[in-house]
Design an enzyme around this catalytic site. Structure first.
Site, PDB file in Angstrom:
ATOM      1  N   SER A   7       0.835  -1.199   0.000  1.00 21.11           N
ATOM      2  CA  SER A   7       0.000   0.000   0.000  1.00 21.11           C
ATOM      3  C   SER A   7       0.872   1.252   0.000  1.00 21.11           C
ATOM      4  O   SER A   7       2.088   1.186   0.193  1.00 21.11           O
ATOM      5  CB  SER A   7      -0.927   0.025   1.227  1.00 21.11           C
ATOM      6  OG  SER A   7      -0.178   0.172   2.424  1.00 21.11           O
ATOM      7  N   ILE A  48       3.115   4.499  -0.533  1.00 21.34           N
ATOM      8  CA  ILE A  48       4.283   4.818  -1.349  1.00 21.34           C
ATOM      9  C   ILE A  48       4.986   3.553  -1.841  1.00 21.34           C
ATOM     10  O   ILE A  48       5.477   3.497  -2.970  1.00 21.34           O
ATOM     11  CB  ILE A  48       5.243   5.714  -0.549  1.00 21.34           C
ATOM     12  CG1 ILE A  48       4.614   7.105  -0.358  1.00 21.34           C
ATOM     13  CG2 ILE A  48       6.594   5.842  -1.242  1.00 21.34           C
ATOM     14  CD1 ILE A  48       5.379   7.997   0.596  1.00 21.34           C
ATOM     15  N   SER A 100      12.337  10.393   6.452  1.00 21.13           N
ATOM     16  CA  SER A 100      11.243  11.337   6.687  1.00 21.13           C
ATOM     17  C   SER A 100      11.811  12.675   7.135  1.00 21.13           C
ATOM     18  O   SER A 100      12.872  12.736   7.764  1.00 21.13           O
ATOM     19  CB  SER A 100      10.309  10.796   7.774  1.00 21.13           C
ATOM     20  OG  SER A 100       9.432  11.803   8.244  1.00 21.13           O
ATOM     21  N   TYR A 136       9.864   7.623  16.090  1.00 23.22           N
ATOM     22  CA  TYR A 136       9.866   7.533  14.633  1.00 23.22           C
ATOM     23  C   TYR A 136      10.898   8.499  14.043  1.00 23.22           C
ATOM     24  O   TYR A 136      11.671   8.137  13.159  1.00 23.22           O
ATOM     25  CB  TYR A 136       8.473   7.858  14.105  1.00 23.22           C
ATOM     26  CG  TYR A 136       8.318   7.773  12.602  1.00 23.22           C
ATOM     27  CD1 TYR A 136       8.158   6.540  11.964  1.00 23.22           C
ATOM     28  CD2 TYR A 136       8.315   8.928  11.826  1.00 23.22           C
ATOM     29  CE1 TYR A 136       8.010   6.461  10.591  1.00 23.22           C
ATOM     30  CE2 TYR A 136       8.164   8.856  10.438  1.00 23.22           C
ATOM     31  CZ  TYR A 136       8.007   7.628   9.829  1.00 23.22           C
ATOM     32  OH  TYR A 136       7.855   7.550   8.468  1.00 23.22           O
ATOM     33  N   THR A 169      -1.301   8.573   2.964  1.00 25.24           N
ATOM     34  CA  THR A 169      -1.191   7.124   2.823  1.00 25.24           C
ATOM     35  C   THR A 169      -1.934   6.438   3.958  1.00 25.24           C
ATOM     36  O   THR A 169      -2.229   7.055   4.989  1.00 25.24           O
ATOM     37  CB  THR A 169       0.281   6.693   2.876  1.00 25.24           C
ATOM     38  OG1 THR A 169       0.808   6.977   4.186  1.00 25.24           O
ATOM     39  CG2 THR A 169       1.121   7.420   1.830  1.00 25.24           C
TER      40      THR A 169
END
Length: 303
Positions: free
Chosen positions: A17, A19, A161, A186, A221
């Site tokens: 799913s 990217i 990111s 993250y 997303t």
């Protein structure tokens, strides 16, 4: 961007799913043989069928692997290695942002304790770290022999990111100190990925493999919707599409390597800074050697 890459073998993690799916589809549409690495067999099979149907490329394959598990990653590497094919492109896309502290059931046996007390202890891995850092590291290291087969065209693209701009490297990889914050963890993980890319570029500079990290921009997303629901709702309709997020990944996969800088960080088809002014992150990258030693000890211990 319209280059045909028929005959090249590409691996895309987290490809069912968002990217990852769009990247796999983009590479398949250009003729590549694509191996989609997905945790869910059901969702992976649905994505596989959709890509084969849309692109007409039947050389698209599913590999089921939970990237939070070192043992499953070793099994994945063994299966792909048995094909004895060169890997031209490895896209480390799979990522996770779990807001609560969750640990994996896998870890390593403390052998001294086992020998002395006849008890087995396991160190559990914090889930974000297990997928984003240890999983990325283990997949890349285990694929190196196959990447070398594709030299000098081989390249590794790691999807980081912009969140990494907010934090320096830390050796507290599993967020053991202080109150756990999934968003910060993250960001920490993504900073490690950028530093790892630098380290790989330096370590393997004579292997004919290029290493690149990149920021896809904030895309709408399923992962963002699940992990950051309020953010996703607030910016609904304003975020990038998966196609826009995957654009630079596909661009990096297609560009002649002499036009790229190994170890660099890319955004919107251009090299971008890894540190913001006054962010105090640049001075932390010296820690990467210690971090690599820790990661190596985790993924090389007996299964």
């Amino acid at each position: 961007m319209q280059a045909c890459i028929e005959g090249k073998n590409c691996i895309v993690t987290g490809a069912n799913s968002g990217i990852g799916y769009t990247t796999a589809e983009g590479l398949a549409s250009r003729g590549a043989t694509v191996y989609m690495v997905c945790r869910s067999k059901e969702r992976g099979e649905a994505a596989l069928s959709a890509i084969r149907s849309k692109t007409g490329n039947q050389n698209v394959h599913l590999e089921v692997c939970d990237l939070s598990s070192v043992n499953e990653i070793k099994s994945l590497a063994s299966r792909i290695s048995s094909k004895d094919l060169p890997v031209h492109v490895l896209v480390n896309n799979a990522g996770l942002l779990e807001n609560k502290r969750v640990t994996t059931s896998e870890g390593y046996i403390l052998l001294l304790d086992l020998l002395l007390n006849m008890k087995t202890k396991f160190n559990r891995f914090e889930l974000n770290f297990a997928v984003n850092v240890l999983g990325t590291y283990a997949v890349t290291e285990l694929m190196l022999p196959l990447l070398e087969k594709a030299a000098p065209e081989a390249r590794v693209i790691t999807v980081s990111s912009g969140g990494m701009y907010t934090v320096p490297l830390t050796t507290d990889l599993q967020f053991s100190n202080g109150k756990f914050d999934g968003v910060e963890q993250y960001a920490r993980n993504k900073r490690v990925q950028v530093a790892l890319t630098e380290k790989w570029a330096e370590t393997y500079k004579n292997k004919g493999i290029g290493f690149y990290s990149m920021h896809p921009g904030w895309a709408e997303t399923p992962g963002v919707a699940k992990s950051l629901p309020s953010f996703n709702e607030r910016f609904a309709g304003k975020l990038r599409t998966s196609e826009e997020g995957a654009d630079t990944i596909i661009w990096l996969a297609l560009q002649p390597k002499e036009k790229l800088v190994s170890g660099a960080f890319y955004f919107d088809r251009a090299e971008a800074p890894k540190h913001l002014k006054f962010s105090a992150t640049a001075g932390s990258h010296w820690m990467i050697d210690s971090i690599v030693n820790t990661l190596r000890s985790m993924y090389t211990l007996p299964s």
